[in-house]
Write an enzyme that holds these catalytic residues in place. Structure first.
Site: not given
Ligand code: MG
Length: 666
Positions: A300-302, A305, A457
């Site tokens: 997801h953060y890939h 980015a 989180y």
């Protein structure tokens, strides 16, 4: 004179109606702007004469007529508002603020807005209040309806926020504190309201809000000076408090590019823009491994980015400074897209490893359409952007990303494919979970072994307990000692053989003091998987391999160490483990989360054995995806090498009576 009288009247009305949100003319704004900027001649003249009220009016005129500066996020010729955005805008009129998708319905923050209200002590709920996600929808609602009430209320809330959330000096580290800490009141509030990530979010979105509300009578010259002074404070705050690393830093840098590009009239604008560009150019080399994987190892953060890097490019494109990004930057983004494409399933969804959430096919396709515009020559991106109508399917099937530790076994790019994605990489960061060796397996339209996901989180003890459940190693498809979390997450790839009738991945993680885990995965005849797990070392305790199936009907047969699924439709699986004597098959608590604060129960189980000597514990698991598990063949399996061999492995499996030797030498 008439003008001045009008201004005083407007000021009094504002004071009377808005209370705490009265707007004041901030003369300091004229020292923040480069008054020699083309178009600001009149502003400079009036300010030099000491007539700041008139200078502010001239400044507002300048912005209303400004040409040549744009934000790619808003197209004034085609403003659309979704039903959901309309609701967020309308709710916000009553101070019911859309803060977080995971906390619905939204909370009400009071008639006299309480910006410190924290109904559930989840940090995200407090941080994200300060992203003002309802402001841009209010701007759209204003433009679409022409109703001044949205603009008036926005201006009121904007000023109210400034008044109630002053910035006091804090240590950089204090913004990043995971838990609420001991400090209460105003000091505590700064950590939330002025955390650089939130500040950068406002920097970005206020370019849209500025664009949308600018024509409104509520957008007065006084308001403009408040806005520009506040905005400047935001940018300076980021410049001095950039996060050290990771996705936060990328977001902040991209948004500084927004600030510098959208308000070139500030004296520091070029510095802001340059700082953002420099950081992104530097970070593509640091945060992206040479195989295209982003170093947080979270799909997801890939994806986030990639989209940050693309957003910076689009801002550069509409304002004419694309040449400030070198080709290496473009190449890096393209390699990240190819990475993502290869770790996704045929319905475009990504594995939910680490803190990843599940996107929808529709959302994911839109990403490819956006990327196709930036990379028009890439036929594979075009293929996914057009749902296979144009472009070219990737030529490769299975693909490994050895530095990031992502490995995909794939027999097809189509919906009826058989695709396993394995995660076994280096140590990563906060969003990464201790899950080395885990996998997801897609077959014929369904994800059969989806990851547990993240759920939440961080926050108080109650929130952390929920988070920690989903992060556990034991709720992944991998091996544990005494159900504990991995002590070391530093997988080493011993072998990756992505072609042929028997494809092989051998990966090894040091796991625990006195116990390393070697996992050898054989993808046989493009049909089924044989996973050999070897737990090696002198540690003693309960060794377990865990499996998590998707939601639905699953039959467990502990006597035969077998699980079969009876899911509706024609995607099922039969799994059988061949393990040392005394191994038990134990059902475990199972949950799957695909979005924040959303979870569903599902079947999970482990094959447990007590390790009471120095010998390796070794399991062979056959995983056979099939349309109908009742028709799945019979399995048998055994080790040919009697003890763990550092340099190789040989097992014999029988599937439907067909004998097969699976082996490798390192
Ligand atoms: Mg996980």
């Amino acid at each position: 004179m008439i003008k001045t009288t009008k201004l005083i009247a407007a000021f009094l009305v504002a004071c009377f109606t808005c209370g705490a949100s009265a707007q004041e003319l901030k003369s300091e704004v004229f020292s923040l702007l480069n008054l020699d900027y083309p178009g600001l001649e009149k502003v400079k003249e009036l300010h030099t004469q000491g007539n700041d009220a008139a200078a502010a009016e001239a400044l507002l005129d300048y912005y209303k007529n400004r040409k040549g500066v744009q934000t790619p996020d808003i197209n004034l010729k085609d403003i659309k508002i979704s039903k959901q955005e309309q609701k967020w805008a309308d709710d916000a009129m009553e101070h019911t603020f859309f803060v977080h998708k995971g906390y619905q319905p939204s909370f009400n923050y009071g008639e006299d807005i309480n910006w410190q209200y924290w109904p559930v002590q989840d940090n995200e709920l407090r941080w994200q209040l300060h992203r003002h996600k309802w402001f841009t929808p209010m701007g759209k609602a204003y433009r679409v309806s022409g109703d001044e009430k949205y603009a008036k209320e926005w201006a009121h809330q904007y000023i109210d926020w400034i008044k109630k959330n002053p910035l006091t000096k804090m240590n950089k580290e204090e913004y990043e504190l995971v838990s609420a800490g001991e400090v209460k009141g105003a000091a505590e509030n700064v950590r939330f309201a002025w955390r650089p990530l939130e500040v950068s979010n406002r920097l970005q979105d206020q370019t849209s809000q500025f664009t949308l509300f600018l024509p409104s009578p509520s957008f007065t010259p006084e308001f403009l000076t408040e806005f520009l002074t506040n905005y400047h404070k935001h940018a300076v705050h980021i410049l001095n408090n950039y996060s050290d690393q990771g996705n936060h830093l990328l977001f902040e840098a991209q948004r500084m590019i927004y600030a510098g590009a959208f308000f070139p009239e500030y004296k520091d604008a070029m510095n802001w823009r340059k700082s953002g560009i420099d950081i992104l150019n530097r970070e593509v080399g640091i945060q992206v491994y040479e195989d295209g994987g982003q170093f947080e190892l979270d799909p997801h953060y890939h994806l986030a980015a990639i989209n940050i890097f693309c957003k910076a490019l689009r801002m550069a494109d509409v304002n004419g400074f694309r040449n400030e990004f070198p080709q290496a930057y473009m190449d890096c983004i393209e390699s990240m897209i190819m990475f993502y494409m290869n770790i996704c399933f045929p319905d475009y969804t990504n594995p939910c490893f680490s803190d990843a959430k599940l996107g929808t096919t529709k959302e994911e396709q839109k990403h490819y359409r956006d990327w196709a515009k930036l990379f028009p020559k890439n036929k594979q991106i075009q293929y996914f952007a057009t749902n296979g109508k144009k472009g070219q399917k990737p030529e490769n099937l299975s693909k490994g990303f050895l530095k990031s530790g992502f490995f995909t076994f794939r027999n097809s790019w189509d919906k009826d494919g058989n695709v396993m994605v394995v995660k076994a990489g280096p140590k990563a960061f906060w969003h990464c979970q201790p899950d080395n060796g885990t996998f997801e397996l897609w077959f014929n339209g369904k994800n059969l072994f989806p990851d547990s996901g993240a759920y939440v989180y961080a926050g108080n003890a109650e929130v952390m307990k929920l988070r920690n459940w989903f992060r556990q190693t034991a709720v992944h498809n991998t091996l544990t000692l005494d159900n504990k979390n991995l002590e070391v997450t530093e997988s080493e790839t011993k072998l990756w053989q992505p072609e042929g009738n028997v494809q092989i991945l051998v990966t090894e993680n040091p796991s625990y003091e006195g116990l390393k885990h070697r996992r050898s995965i054989f993808f046989v005849d493009n049909t089924y998987y044989v996973i050999v797990d070897e737990a090696v070392g002198d540690a003693k305790g309960k060794v377990g391999i865990h499996y998590q199936l998707c939601e639905g009907d699953v039959q467990l047969d502990p006597k035969n160490l077998t699980a079969t699924t009876n899911f509706e439709g024609d995607s099922n699986v039969k799994l059988q483990c061949f393990a040392p004597k005394g191994t038990s098959m134990d059902e475990e608590e199972g949950w799957r989360s695909i979005a924040y604060r959303q979870r569903e129960e599902r079947t999970a189980f482990a094959f447990n054995v007590d390790k009471d000597n120095d010998d390796a514990v070794r399991y062979i698991t056959v995983i056979y995806p099939t349309e109908n598990s009742a028709k799945a063949p019979k399995f048998d399996a055994k080790f040919k090498n009697q003890k763990f061999n550092e340099n190789g492995l040989e097992v014999e499996v029988k599937v439907g009576g067909k004998k097969k030797t699976l082996k490798y030498k390192l």
